[in-house]
Write a protein that holds these residues in place. Structure first.
Motif, PDB file in Angstrom:
ATOM      1  N   ILE A 134      -7.081 -10.489  -2.045  1.00  0.00           N
ATOM      2  CA  ILE A 134      -5.793 -10.303  -2.660  1.00  0.00           C
ATOM      3  C   ILE A 134      -5.234 -11.783  -3.021  1.00  0.00           C
ATOM      4  N   PRO A 135      -4.549 -11.838  -4.204  1.00  0.00           N
ATOM      5  CA  PRO A 135      -3.858 -13.054  -4.555  1.00  0.00           C
ATOM      6  C   PRO A 135      -2.862 -13.635  -3.632  1.00  0.00           C
ATOM      7  N   ALA A 136      -2.860 -14.939  -3.618  1.00  0.00           N
ATOM      8  CA  ALA A 136      -1.875 -15.694  -2.572  1.00  0.00           C
ATOM      9  C   ALA A 136      -0.443 -15.297  -2.923  1.00  0.00           C
ATOM     10  N   ASP A 137       0.301 -15.077  -2.147  1.00  0.00           N
ATOM     11  CA  ASP A 137       1.624 -14.927  -2.015  1.00  0.00           C
ATOM     12  C   ASP A 137       2.271 -16.280  -2.261  1.00  0.00           C
ATOM     13  N   PRO A 138       3.125 -16.508  -3.349  1.00  0.00           N
ATOM     14  CA  PRO A 138       3.706 -17.439  -3.689  1.00  0.00           C
ATOM     15  C   PRO A 138       5.214 -17.710  -2.618  1.00  0.00           C
ATOM     16  N   ASP A 139       5.374 -16.611  -2.257  1.00  0.00           N
ATOM     17  CA  ASP A 139       6.772 -16.594  -1.519  1.00  0.00           C
ATOM     18  C   ASP A 139       6.584 -15.884  -0.236  1.00  0.00           C
ATOM     19  N   PHE A 140       5.279 -16.181   0.385  1.00  0.00           N
ATOM     20  CA  PHE A 140       4.966 -15.652   1.653  1.00  0.00           C
ATOM     21  C   PHE A 140       6.024 -16.187   2.777  1.00  0.00           C
ATOM     22  N   SER A 141       6.231 -15.134   3.659  1.00  0.00           N
ATOM     23  CA  SER A 141       7.363 -15.372   4.742  1.00  0.00           C
ATOM     24  C   SER A 141       6.750 -14.670   5.964  1.00  0.00           C
ATOM     25  N   GLU A 142       7.068 -14.987   7.045  1.00  0.00           N
ATOM     26  CA  GLU A 142       6.936 -14.342   8.273  1.00  0.00           C
ATOM     27  C   GLU A 142       7.508 -12.748   8.483  1.00  0.00           C
ATOM     28  N   GLU A 143       8.555 -12.788   7.705  1.00  0.00           N
ATOM     29  CA  GLU A 143       9.138 -11.334   7.552  1.00  0.00           C
ATOM     30  C   GLU A 143       8.313 -10.555   6.820  1.00  0.00           C
ATOM     31  N   LYS A 144       7.839 -10.827   5.878  1.00  0.00           N
ATOM     32  CA  LYS A 144       6.775 -10.091   4.956  1.00  0.00           C
ATOM     33  C   LYS A 144       5.671  -9.680   5.767  1.00  0.00           C
ATOM     34  N   LEU A 145       5.097 -10.457   6.570  1.00  0.00           N
ATOM     35  CA  LEU A 145       3.746 -10.349   7.316  1.00  0.00           C
ATOM     36  C   LEU A 145       4.267  -9.245   8.396  1.00  0.00           C
ATOM     37  N   ASN A 146       5.272  -9.289   9.008  1.00  0.00           N
ATOM     38  CA  ASN A 146       5.853  -8.373  10.019  1.00  0.00           C
ATOM     39  C   ASN A 146       6.115  -6.936   9.438  1.00  0.00           C
ATOM     40  N   GLY A 147       6.319  -7.050   8.178  1.00  0.00           N
ATOM     41  CA  GLY A 147       6.530  -5.502   7.460  1.00  0.00           C
ATOM     42  C   GLY A 147       5.523  -4.980   6.957  1.00  0.00           C
ATOM     43  N   ALA A 148       4.208  -5.608   6.849  1.00  0.00           N
ATOM     44  CA  ALA A 148       3.078  -5.198   6.244  1.00  0.00           C
ATOM     45  C   ALA A 148       2.558  -3.940   7.073  1.00  0.00           C
ATOM     46  N   SER A 149       2.958  -3.714   8.520  1.00  0.00           N
ATOM     47  CA  SER A 149       2.299  -2.571   9.052  1.00  0.00           C
ATOM     48  C   SER A 149       2.874  -1.580   8.682  1.00  0.00           C
ATOM     49  N   ARG A 150       3.956  -1.214   7.793  1.00  0.00           N
ATOM     50  CA  ARG A 150       4.484   0.026   7.203  1.00  0.00           C
ATOM     51  C   ARG A 150       3.836   0.420   6.271  1.00  0.00           C
ATOM     52  N   TYR A 151       2.533  -0.420   5.829  1.00  0.00           N
ATOM     53  CA  TYR A 151       1.994   0.138   4.879  1.00  0.00           C
ATOM     54  C   TYR A 151       0.517   0.565   5.169  1.00  0.00           C
ATOM     55  N   PHE A 152       0.407   0.396   6.252  1.00  0.00           N
ATOM     56  CA  PHE A 152      -1.195   0.718   6.851  1.00  0.00           C
ATOM     57  C   PHE A 152      -1.592   2.324   6.424  1.00  0.00           C
ATOM     58  N   PRO A 153      -0.802   3.127   6.437  1.00  0.00           N
ATOM     59  CA  PRO A 153      -0.946   4.602   6.117  1.00  0.00           C
ATOM     60  C   PRO A 153      -1.591   4.553   4.687  1.00  0.00           C
ATOM     61  N   ALA A 154      -0.845   3.670   3.875  1.00  0.00           N
ATOM     62  CA  ALA A 154      -1.011   3.758   2.496  1.00  0.00           C
ATOM     63  C   ALA A 154      -2.445   3.118   2.180  1.00  0.00           C
ATOM     64  N   VAL A 155      -2.676   2.032   3.024  1.00  0.00           N
ATOM     65  CA  VAL A 155      -4.062   1.540   3.016  1.00  0.00           C
ATOM     66  C   VAL A 155      -5.138   2.620   3.477  1.00  0.00           C
ATOM     67  N   GLY A 156      -4.747   3.461   4.447  1.00  0.00           N
ATOM     68  CA  GLY A 156      -5.849   4.342   4.854  1.00  0.00           C
ATOM     69  C   GLY A 156      -5.868   5.300   3.637  1.00  0.00           C
ATOM     70  N   LEU A 157      -4.986   5.587   2.614  1.00  0.00           N
ATOM     71  CA  LEU A 157      -5.351   6.410   1.592  1.00  0.00           C
ATOM     72  C   LEU A 157      -6.306   5.683   0.470  1.00  0.00           C
ATOM     73  N   LEU A 158      -6.077   4.505   0.262  1.00  0.00           N
ATOM     74  CA  LEU A 158      -7.153   3.540  -0.400  1.00  0.00           C
ATOM     75  C   LEU A 158      -8.518   3.767   0.117  1.00  0.00           C
ATOM     76  N   VAL A 159      -8.868   3.818   1.419  1.00  0.00           N
ATOM     77  CA  VAL A 159     -10.113   3.869   2.168  1.00  0.00           C
ATOM     78  C   VAL A 159     -10.450   5.190   2.113  1.00  0.00           C
ATOM     79  N   ALA A 160      -9.820   6.095   2.297  1.00  0.00           N
ATOM     80  CA  ALA A 160     -10.199   7.462   2.030  1.00  0.00           C
ATOM     81  C   ALA A 160     -10.453   7.980   0.743  1.00  0.00           C
ATOM     82  N   CYS A 161      -9.986   7.467  -0.535  1.00  0.00           N
ATOM     83  CA  CYS A 161     -10.151   7.672  -1.726  1.00  0.00           C
ATOM     84  C   CYS A 161     -11.416   7.039  -1.821  1.00  0.00           C
TER      85      CYS A 161
END
Length: 254
Positions: A26-53
């Protein structure tokens, strides 16, 4: 209407989830923050969709080429393991070593942190991979396998993140540390959007027994984790994901 800035930020959070759960660069995030990192877990099911596809596409292509369900399933499983770097399988094996070889909570956690795989983890990993291959290859149609893959990869990751709602994180280090150690209920419910889509295209009443089994496992495993180690670890989340994946595959055969 959602602003462009908000959508861009959520896209970056999603990419963090992709980078955490898979080997996709994945490309580097120029505006990376701890808040973004903590929020990433809400997209785990969406990543599961990618893996499943990805796994489903490999399966369908392999069936067309080899006309052999077992070969297609093994190639599909290989593709998903390569895509994720065996991330959840590693957590499952570490959990089996820890819970199988440790009596006190500190012993369980110490064994889990050991990068070497032990006898409990080896046997458990062979069994879980064998169960996946056997269950998927026994399904009577390509469409049923595709449906099972979608359900398993999405729902298993959604259920695993539910432990962030009511369990304490009990280890502050290790290779399987989750991106976030807690999750608001609203974020968890929102993260289940891919699951809702699955329900729309599936006969909901037929899924009632599966939902009850998954609910029972979710709370039984939570009680077990509280009793054994006082909360959850990243490895324990990986173990939950693998068990739920197996439960869903077996339910599609029942």
């Amino acid at each position: 209407m959602l602003s462009r800035q908000y959508l861009q930020r959520e896209w970056q959070v999603f990419l963090l989830a992709v980078g955490f759960l898979t080997r996709i660069p994945i490309p580097a995030d120029p505006d990376f923050s701890e808040e973004k990192l903590n929020g990433a877990s809400r997209y785990f099911p969406a990543v599961g969709l990618l893996v499943a596809c990805a796994a489903a596409l490999v399966f369908v292509a392999a069936v067309a080429i080899f006309n052999n369900a077992l070969i297609a399933v093994l190639l599909s499983m290989t593709s998903s393991i390569l895509l994720t770097g065996a991330f959840h399988e590693d957590g499952f094996a570490d959990s089996c070593d820890g819970f199988g070889g440790g009596w006190r909570a500190e012993d369980v956690l110490r064994i889990m942190k050991d990068s070497r795989i032990g006898s409990y983890g080896t046997v458990a990993l062979v069994l879980v991979l064998g169960l996946k291959a056997a269950a998927l290859s026994a399904m009577p149609s390509t469409g049923l396998v595709v449906s099972a893959l979608l359900w398993a990869h999405i729902v298993s990751r959604w259920l695993a993140t539910s432990y962030l709602l009511d369990l304490n994180y009990v280890r502050g280090e290790g290779k399987s540390k989750p991106l976030a150690t807690t999750m608001p209920l609203s974020h968890w419910l929102w993260s289940g959007l891919p699951v809702l889509i699955l329900f729309i295209f599936t006969d909901a009443p037929a899924l009632l027994p599966l939902c009850l089994v998954l609910l029972a496992f979710r709370f039984a495993f939570a009680a077990y984790l509280r009793r054994r180690i006082g909360g959850y670890t990243g490895d324990a989340l990986g173990a939950a994901q693998q068990v739920v994946e197996i439960i869903i595959y077996l339910s599609f055969l029942a």
